[in-house]
Write a protein that holds these residues in place. Structure first.
Motif, PDB file in Angstrom:
ATOM      1  N   TYR A   1      -6.522 -25.699  -0.433  1.00  0.00           N
ATOM      2  CA  TYR A   1      -7.922 -25.555  -0.841  1.00  0.00           C
ATOM      3  C   TYR A   1      -8.416 -24.108  -0.748  1.00  0.00           C
ATOM      4  O   TYR A   1      -9.549 -23.818  -1.118  1.00  0.00           O
ATOM      5  CB  TYR A   1      -8.814 -26.437   0.035  1.00  0.00           C
ATOM      6  CG  TYR A   1      -8.454 -27.899  -0.003  1.00  0.00           C
ATOM      7  CD1 TYR A   1      -8.499 -28.608  -1.205  1.00  0.00           C
ATOM      8  CD2 TYR A   1      -8.057 -28.571   1.154  1.00  0.00           C
ATOM      9  CE1 TYR A   1      -8.164 -29.959  -1.247  1.00  0.00           C
ATOM     10  CE2 TYR A   1      -7.725 -29.921   1.122  1.00  0.00           C
ATOM     11  CZ  TYR A   1      -7.771 -30.601  -0.074  1.00  0.00           C
ATOM     12  OH  TYR A   1      -7.433 -31.931  -0.119  1.00  0.00           O
TER      13      TYR A   1
ATOM     14  N   VAL B   1     -11.180 -28.688   6.136  1.00  0.00           N
ATOM     15  CA  VAL B   1     -11.735 -29.817   5.364  1.00  0.00           C
ATOM     16  C   VAL B   1     -13.059 -30.313   5.937  1.00  0.00           C
ATOM     17  O   VAL B   1     -13.564 -31.357   5.520  1.00  0.00           O
ATOM     18  CB  VAL B   1     -10.716 -30.978   5.282  1.00  0.00           C
ATOM     19  CG1 VAL B   1      -9.476 -30.537   4.513  1.00  0.00           C
ATOM     20  CG2 VAL B   1     -10.313 -31.489   6.663  1.00  0.00           C
TER      21      VAL B   1
ATOM     22  N   ASN C   1     -12.913 -23.420   2.034  1.00  0.00           N
ATOM     23  CA  ASN C   1     -12.506 -24.469   1.106  1.00  0.00           C
ATOM     24  C   ASN C   1     -13.211 -24.268  -0.242  1.00  0.00           C
ATOM     25  O   ASN C   1     -14.414 -24.470  -0.366  1.00  0.00           O
ATOM     26  CB  ASN C   1     -12.833 -25.843   1.684  1.00  0.00           C
ATOM     27  CG  ASN C   1     -12.188 -26.980   0.903  1.00  0.00           C
ATOM     28  OD1 ASN C   1     -12.147 -26.964  -0.322  1.00  0.00           O
ATOM     29  ND2 ASN C   1     -11.684 -27.975   1.612  1.00  0.00           N
TER      30      ASN C   1
END
Length: 428
Positions: free
Chosen positions: A110, A335, A353
């Motif tokens: 990410y 995350v 991210n």
């Protein structure tokens, strides 16, 4: 043979039990860092994870001025003093061989690819050694209560003109203020240099070490564009007086304090200071701050931006159990959408991210500006060089331009010519 087999199985079982016991004994993780808004916000996500896992997060703050030296000493001594340390592109290659590879952290998919370039953070085996905490780059901040968006200076000459008008009207004490001291070169020297098609080493904007070496690690200090840059700041300080007399010795904190106190109309600072600049508890100018692209010098027509990451790294010398737990913590941070949204709100720094960026930009005009001016820009500059001797090169550069800007104007060219071989020597 049967007995050997049993012994092997018993030994393997013992190893598993020992590893499990060791892992169970890891009750805390120690974070070596330099207190700043973005690092504090990132560590807050570590603490959220730690609270769920029953792991105590121990914060060990370090002064920015001695951070590299202190961490280098810790890493080279194979110390297990820290489980995670703040990592930066400035010293990516200095530490690469001393850090744990991070390619096995799946959540790095990410991260922005530009910031995670292995030229910057890769070790000799081509493995990455960093996990991003967020994008870091500077923007041109201005007092929106004094200057309309269409009036923001687009050139260095306009910066002087607008500053003098505001000073003449007693709106501000100074036009521009920014850090200039060693390790703060970005906030005056570097952005104005890059905005004039200039750089520390030739050719400008090149970061391929093979090409720099083939060119003899040639310094650009003696080039006309650098003379123009130093003369610009000499005039800003001494002739036009739009900048403080003591600015060559300022770090970012001194410059930011002047800007937040309302004594200057313009500054360059990392975007992550957006939150602090607009915090009424910390800034007199809260709610009166705008941001724009950098003013350009006479040798450049296209806008530019630099874009790098700040990150976290894991010392190679800590135990396998602590490495595994640290990677779990960093993966969770990558995350943590709620934590990253809080990071942006508190700092103005795009979080690590990239999947969260569109949602932030849709709701926040500042993030929209950052995406247009920096994150999605085709004209990017890397903010440092990526070889182990870069800190020495940076010091040789900053020592020379500081000597030039604090001396006589007619001596600037000679000081730069004399300093050029010192930069090249430091690189070699």
């Amino acid at each position: 043979m049967f007995r050997l087999g049993r012994r092997a199985l018993a030994a393997a079982a013992a190893c598993v039990i020992a590893a499990g016991a060791a892992n169970a004994q890891v009750k805390e993780l120690r974070i070596g860092y330099q207190p700043s808004p973005i690092q504090d916000a990132s560590i807050a996500m570590f603490e959220t994870w730690g609270a769920k896992k029953g792991i105590k997060i121990v914060k060990v703050p370090n002064s920015y001025g001695v951070y590299v030296e202190k961490m280098t000493a810790s890493l080279t001594s194979n110390s297990d003093q820290y489980d995670v340390i703040w990592h930066n592109d400035d010293w990516g290659q200095l530490w690469a061989h001393l850090l744990e590879p991070t390619d096995d952290i799946d959540a790095l998919k990410y991260a922005e690819k530009w910031g995670m370039d292995k030229v910057v953070f890769g070790n000799a085996q081509g493995q990455n050694t960093v996990v991003p905490m967020g994008q870091t780059f500077s923007v041109f901040f201005y007092r929106s209560d004094l200057v309309k968006p269409e009036e923001v200076p687009k050139t260095l000459a306009e910066l002087v003109e607008t500053s003098k008008k505001l000073q003449a009207a007693n709106k501000v004490k100074f036009g521009y203020v920014g850090g200039m001291a060693m390790n703060h070169s970005w906030f005056s020297w570097f952005w104005s240099m890059w905005g004039n098609n200039c750089d520390v080493l030739a050719p400008p904007y090149e970061r391929d070490n093979a090409k720099l070496a083939a060119n003899g690690w040639k310094s650009m200090l003696a080039e006309p564009c650098m003379k123009e840059t130093v003369e610009y700041w000499w005039d800003a300080i001494n002739t036009h007086k739009i900048s403080p007399r003591g600015m060559p010795a300022y770090d970012r904190n001194e410059a930011n304090a002047i800007f937040m106190g309302g004594d200057a109309a313009f500054t360059v600072a990392d975007s992550l200071w957006w939150g602090t600049f607009n915090d009424p508890a910390k800034s007199k100018m809260a709610g009166k701050i705008g941001a724009a692209r950098f003013p350009l010098g006479p040798n450049r027509k296209e806008p530019f931006a630099w874009d790098d990451i700040w990150g976290w790294a894991i010392p190679k010398s800590i135990s396998p159990e602590r490495k595994a737990l640290t990677k779990e913590m960093l993966a969770a941070m990558m995350v943590d959408k709620e934590g990253q949204m809080k990071m942006f709100k508190a700092t103005g720094a795009p979080p690590p991210n990239t999947e969260f960026w569109p949602d932030i930009a849709a709701a926040d005009p500042f993030m929209k500006l950052l995406k247009e001016a920096v994150l999605d820009s085709p004209n990017k500059v890397r903010g440092a060089y990526y070889f182990p001797n870069w800190p020495a090169v940076h010091k040789a550069f900053n020592d020379t331009v500081t000597k030039a800007v604090t001396g006589k104007r007619e001596d600037i060219a000679k000081v730069l010519v004399d300093g050029a071989p010192l930069v090249s020597k430091a690189a070699q």
